[in-house]
Scaffold this motif. Structure first.
Motif, PDB file in Angstrom:
ATOM      1  N   SER A   1       0.815  -1.217   0.000  1.00 49.13           N
ATOM      2  CA  SER A   1       0.000   0.000   0.000  1.00 49.13           C
ATOM      3  C   SER A   1       0.846   1.263   0.000  1.00 49.13           C
ATOM      4  O   SER A   1       0.489   2.268  -0.623  1.00 49.13           O
ATOM      5  N   ASP A   2       1.983   1.229   0.683  1.00 52.19           N
ATOM      6  CA  ASP A   2       2.847   2.413   0.723  1.00 52.19           C
ATOM      7  C   ASP A   2       4.316   2.071   0.496  1.00 52.19           C
ATOM      8  O   ASP A   2       5.197   2.884   0.779  1.00 52.19           O
TER       9      ASP A   2
ATOM     10  N   ARG B   1       1.791   8.912  -2.898  1.00 49.08           N
ATOM     11  CA  ARG B   1       1.056   7.648  -2.917  1.00 49.08           C
ATOM     12  C   ARG B   1       1.578   6.780  -4.053  1.00 49.08           C
ATOM     13  O   ARG B   1       2.252   7.265  -4.974  1.00 49.08           O
TER      14      ARG B   1
ATOM     15  N   GLU C   1       0.575   4.470  -7.193  1.00 47.47           N
ATOM     16  CA  GLU C   1      -0.540   4.321  -8.125  1.00 47.47           C
ATOM     17  C   GLU C   1      -0.041   3.639  -9.389  1.00 47.47           C
ATOM     18  O   GLU C   1       0.826   4.162 -10.090  1.00 47.47           O
TER      19      GLU C   1
END
Length: 679
Positions: free
Chosen positions: A154-155, A180, A182
């Motif tokens: 996620s990160d 973030r 993506e």
């Protein structure tokens, strides 16, 4: 990173969580040594503490890069990003902190950095021996066996894998603090910046650092930058040539650094450096140029049908074979004279054959036998054909070890005119001193007895074979044309040349017996290791010290090669963007400075010759002092603006073929090579 690999990584994302990151401990104290420096687009941060030694490089510009190099195993981890639409710049928020994995098998760093880029898209990660990172940086290739796919959470974007032989391997993780992830890219936060925590680890065995207190004596200059670089590169097992690109043993770099640093080094440090060279001596007495270790050795051994990670030793160079003897002799006749017997009796384990020990004295004699054997042909029949050539099939064989470094010649000037005579002279001195008696075998005395006479033949017969002479008219025309091609003012060079013929030593001699007419900085070897006749000394220093492009001197420093007189085809290969072209190498300036100081201690120089050397020394130190901020770098280039040469970082220009090491062993030698006192 290819589209297929990225898609596969994204499919795995749901199964990967932050727990994939190594859980370990950061150091809870200030590191033993930590420093930073910026060269062009490269932000370099170094840390050394206990088992951890690491060099973090953040590359700014349109082609950003994160790279961490470790002296342990000459290993490294690197991540190259896709080109950006506009240049971006890294800022280091938290300097590298030593970090150890939870199970203690891997060591490395954590750091926090930001970059003012809207998007970073990973293009390729390379985690392995630094040789493979160098290959990818230079030619975008590396062995597929050492590839690593991204693990995307996620990160977090992480690359990790074990070493090919199953040993603890390598880990690079980026945790996004601002921004973030993506579709596999890192997108900037609202402030337009990306902020990352960088964790980099290696599992290769760490080296044992030499504390600065055991490295330098009271004569060393109080130069923080040079002390930092030397401390990062100095270990009990070996000295490292330079970081990030050469974090391991190189014979020539070790030998020349030990010699130039000798007045400032502790005896234990000198013997550690020399001992690493003796440990890698070939059975025939050749000095190893470079070692292949870590995962590079694992892969090379597999290709050869062997197992394990035993070092691969490269004996492709020839100059280092003739450096060892004069440097050992200088030590035994100088700072090591009270330790001679103990030093020569020290037993050293072979790096190539673990468990095989020999005394330093026996290893030295082995090298001297090789030197005398190689030099016998020319000593018996002096001619171009009997000079010592680089090895067949190679384009390099001495310190100018790029393919074009010798101008496609095969007989190097420095080896034949300076180093071979010096090695023979050292063999004679060591033999006649009696220091070698305990290590000589039957038959050695017969060959060692002739070493002095052989040295004289080489000293008198080899240098003239490299002489180049041009009329002032021809030389002036060449200077004008070359200056115009580089957009330089020719007048200062033409004025310095005057109406006299131009005379200098060629860089090399080619396979047809023709000198390669490139003025070069290798006269420094003759000054440091020999005693040229005063008339020759006067002529050769004049050739080197004229303003470029009549000689080698610029406001940015002493360039190592001037191809003004070699024709356009050669000039195109010796540009200010070529690794051994019209660029400035820090240690070559130090070599000439040390050589001038040594020559000025002679008592046989006529007053005009002594005056020329004093003037040359003052001019050289002016440019050394003017570029003091670059001294610990491997090399730098220049740009010509407003009638002056301005230094620029090598690798900063699009035409530069490579980039410089931010910490270079032989660029630290100004700790011992000091400005002259007023005469």
């Amino acid at each position: 990173m290819g589209g297929e690999k990225m898609a596969r990584a994204l499919r795995l994302a749901s199964a990967l969580v932050a727990g994939t990151l190594s859980i370990g401990a950061a150091a809870d104290h200030a590191p033993e040594r930590r420093y930073q420096l910026i060269e062009g687009l490269n932000l370099n941060a170094f840390v050394r503490d206990g088992k951890v030694a690491a060099h973090l490089l953040l590359r700014s510009g349109r082609d950003p890069r994160i790279l961490v190099a470790f002296p342990a195993g000459n290993s490294g981890v690197g991540l190259w990003f896709a080109p950006l639409d506009r240049p971006a710049r890294w800022t280091l928020e938290r300097a590298p902190t030593p970090f150890t994995s939870g199970n203690g098998t891997m060591q490395g760093i954590k750091a926090v950095a930001t970059i003012n880029a809207a998007r970073l898209t990973p293009k390729q990660a390379v985690l392995s021996n630094v040789r493979y990172l160098r290959d990818y940086q230079a030619v975008s290739r590396f062995p597929p066996e050492v590839g690593a796919d991204a693990q995307i959470g996620s990160d977090t974007i992480q690359f990790r894998r074990p070493r090919l032989d199953g040993a603890p391997g390598y880990d690079l993780a980026l945790r996004v603090l601002d921004g973030r992830i993506e579709a596999g890219s890192i997108i900037a936060g609202r402030n337009g910046r990306i902020r990352l925590e960088i964790t980099a680890l290696t599992g290769d065995p760490p080296l044992t650092p030499l504390p600065i207190s055991q490295l330098l004596n009271a004569h060393a200059a109080p130069d923080p930058a040079a002390r930092n670089a030397l401390a990062f590169l100095s270990y009990r097992e070996k000295f490292l040539a330079g970081s990030w690109r050469f974090n391991t043993y190189f014979g020539r770099d070790t030998l020349m650094s030990v010699r130039l640093l000798m007045p400032a080094l502790q005896p234990a440090a000198i013997e550690a450096g020399l001992g690493s060279v003796f440990a890698r001596l070939s059975p025939g007495g050749e000095v190893a140029h470079e070692e292949g270790i870590g995962e590079f050795a694992v892969l090379q051994n597999r290709k050869a049908g062997r197992s394990g990670d035993g070092a691969e030793l490269d004996y492709g160079m020839i100059d280092d074979d003739y450096m060892l003897a004069p440097i050992v002799a200088d030590y035994l006749e100088g700072p090591g004279q009270d330790r001679g017997a103990a030093f020569l009796a020290t037993r050293i384990e072979s790096a190539a054959r673990p468990g095989d020990y020999s005394s330093t004295g026996a290893l030295l004699v082995r090298n001297l036998r090789f030197v005398i054997g190689q030099a016998t042909g020319f000593a018996t029949n002096p001619s171009i054909a009997t000079l010592i050539a680089i090895k067949p099939g190679r384009m390099s064989g001495e310190w100018r070890d790029s393919d074009e470094g010798l101008g496609r010649g095969i007989y190097p000037y420095d080896v034949n005119a300076a180093l071979v005579p010096a090695a023979l002279d050292a063999a004679d001195r060591l033999y006649r001193s009696g220091r070698l008696d305990a290590y000589l075998q039957p038959g050695d005395r017969a060959i060692f007895t002739d070493a002095g006479a052989m040295a004289t033949t080489w000293q008198t017969k080899a240098p003239p074979l490299f002489r180049v002479e041009m009329t002032a008219v021809a030389a002036s025309a060449a200077i004008r044309a070359y200056a115009a091609s580089l957009h330089l003012r020719a007048e200062p060079a033409l004025k310095a040349l005057g109406d006299a013929p131009l005379r200098f030593h060629a860089l090399s001699i080619d396979a047809t017996g023709q000198p390669v007419p490139i003025i070069n900085s290798d006269e420094g070897f003759a000054l440091l290791f020999g005693n040229p006749p005063p008339a020759d000394l006067d002529r050769d220093i004049a050739a080197v010290m004229r303003p470029f492009p009549a000689g080698l001197m610029t406001d940015a420093g002493l360039v190592v090669a001037n191809a003004a007189f070699a024709g356009e085809a050669v000039q195109a290969r010796f540009t200010p963007g070529a690794y051994h072209g019209a660029v400035i190498w820090s240690w070559q300036q130090a070599l000439l400075a040390a050589g001038l100081e040594r020559q000025l201690r002679r008592q046989d120089l006529p007053a005009p010759v002594r005056h020329r050397l004093i003037v040359a020394q003052a001019a050289l130190w002016r440019v050394i002092d003017a570029t003091r901020g670059l001294q610990s770098s491997e090399l730098w280039s220049w740009q010509y603006r407003n009638g002056r040469y301005q230094p620029i970082a090598f690798g900063a220009g699009k035409a530069d073929v490579d980039e410089s090491n931010a910490a270079q062993l032989w660029s630290t030698v100004y700790l011992a090579v000091r400005p002259p006192r007023r005469r």
